[in-house]
Motif scaffolding. Structure first.
Motif, short mmCIF file in Angstrom:
data_model
loop_
_atom_site.label_atom_id
_atom_site.label_comp_id
_atom_site.label_asym_id
_atom_site.label_seq_id
_atom_site.Cartn_x
_atom_site.Cartn_y
_atom_site.Cartn_z
N LEU A 1 -74.72 11.55 35.91
CA LEU A 1 -75.58 11.23 37.04
C LEU A 1 -76.83 12.10 37.03
O LEU A 1 -77.90 11.67 37.44
CB LEU A 1 -74.80 11.43 38.35
CG LEU A 1 -75.53 11.14 39.66
CD1 LEU A 1 -75.94 9.67 39.74
CD2 LEU A 1 -74.64 11.51 40.84
N HIS B 1 -80.21 12.07 32.11
CA HIS B 1 -80.45 10.69 31.66
C HIS B 1 -80.04 10.49 30.20
O HIS B 1 -80.25 11.37 29.36
CB HIS B 1 -81.91 10.29 31.86
CG HIS B 1 -82.88 11.06 31.02
ND1 HIS B 1 -83.13 10.75 29.71
CD2 HIS B 1 -83.66 12.12 31.31
CE1 HIS B 1 -84.02 11.59 29.22
NE2 HIS B 1 -84.35 12.44 30.17
N GLU C 1 -83.24 5.76 28.47
CA GLU C 1 -83.17 5.21 29.83
C GLU C 1 -84.57 5.16 30.42
O GLU C 1 -85.31 6.13 30.38
CB GLU C 1 -82.27 6.08 30.70
CG GLU C 1 -82.14 5.54 32.12
CD GLU C 1 -81.38 6.47 33.02
OE1 GLU C 1 -80.26 6.12 33.39
OE2 GLU C 1 -81.90 7.56 33.32
N ARG D 1 -83.39 1.35 36.19
CA ARG D 1 -82.09 2.00 36.00
C ARG D 1 -82.25 3.52 36.09
O ARG D 1 -81.46 4.21 36.72
CB ARG D 1 -81.49 1.60 34.66
CG ARG D 1 -80.20 2.34 34.38
CD ARG D 1 -79.55 1.83 33.14
NE ARG D 1 -78.54 0.88 33.59
CZ ARG D 1 -77.92 0.03 32.83
NH1 ARG D 1 -78.21 -0.05 31.56
NH2 ARG D 1 -77.00 -0.78 33.32
N SER D 2 -83.28 4.05 35.48
CA SER D 2 -83.54 5.49 35.51
C SER D 2 -83.82 5.95 36.94
O SER D 2 -83.30 6.97 37.39
CB SER D 2 -84.72 5.82 34.61
OG SER D 2 -85.03 7.19 34.67
N ARG E 1 -80.64 6.05 39.08
CA ARG E 1 -79.79 7.19 38.76
C ARG E 1 -80.37 8.47 39.34
O ARG E 1 -79.67 9.26 39.96
CB ARG E 1 -79.61 7.33 37.24
CG ARG E 1 -78.65 8.46 36.86
CD ARG E 1 -78.76 8.82 35.39
NE ARG E 1 -80.12 9.00 34.95
CZ ARG E 1 -80.89 10.07 35.23
NH1 ARG E 1 -80.40 11.06 35.95
NH2 ARG E 1 -82.12 10.15 34.79
#
Length: 106
Positions: free
Chosen positions: A30, A33, A37, A41-42, A45
């Motif tokens: 978490l 990265h 990524e 999505r990055s 997170r």
């Protein structure tokens, strides 16, 4: 135990704060990265990791460690590596510590 960073600086703070960290027991993925990524999505997170940091009782100590140890990857103290990279430079220009709060008004 002291930690020496790549520039020879030492972090001499204790490690007891880690036992109280909100991220303790969470999946480290978490906060770091994966290669390649990008995009939404990055950001999702990072946002999720920062939410953990927001409620962390030792966030300041975590950030202090990351800056002193020159942690180059991951979210530490609620900041990404890019956010931490500019923090010390700004603090030096203002003449105060990177983890210090805002200047006090008198």
């Amino acid at each position: 135990m002291d930690t020496e960073d790549r520039r020879g600086r030492r972090y001499t703070g204790g490690w007891a704060w880690q036992r109280r960290a909100a991220c303790r027991g969470k999946d480290a993925a978490l906060f770091f990265h994966p290669a390649g990524e990008r995009g939404e999505r990055s950001q999702e997170r990072e946002d999720a990791a920062k939410r953990v940091c927001t409620r962390c009782p030792v966030r300041g100590q975590c950030l202090e460690y990351a800056l002193a140890a020159d942690e180059r990857y991951g979210i530490w103290g609620g900041l990404t590596e890019d956010e931490r990279r500019v923090l010390p430079a700004r603090a030096r220009r203002r003449g105060r510590s990177a983890t210090a709060g805002p200047p006090r008004r008198t």
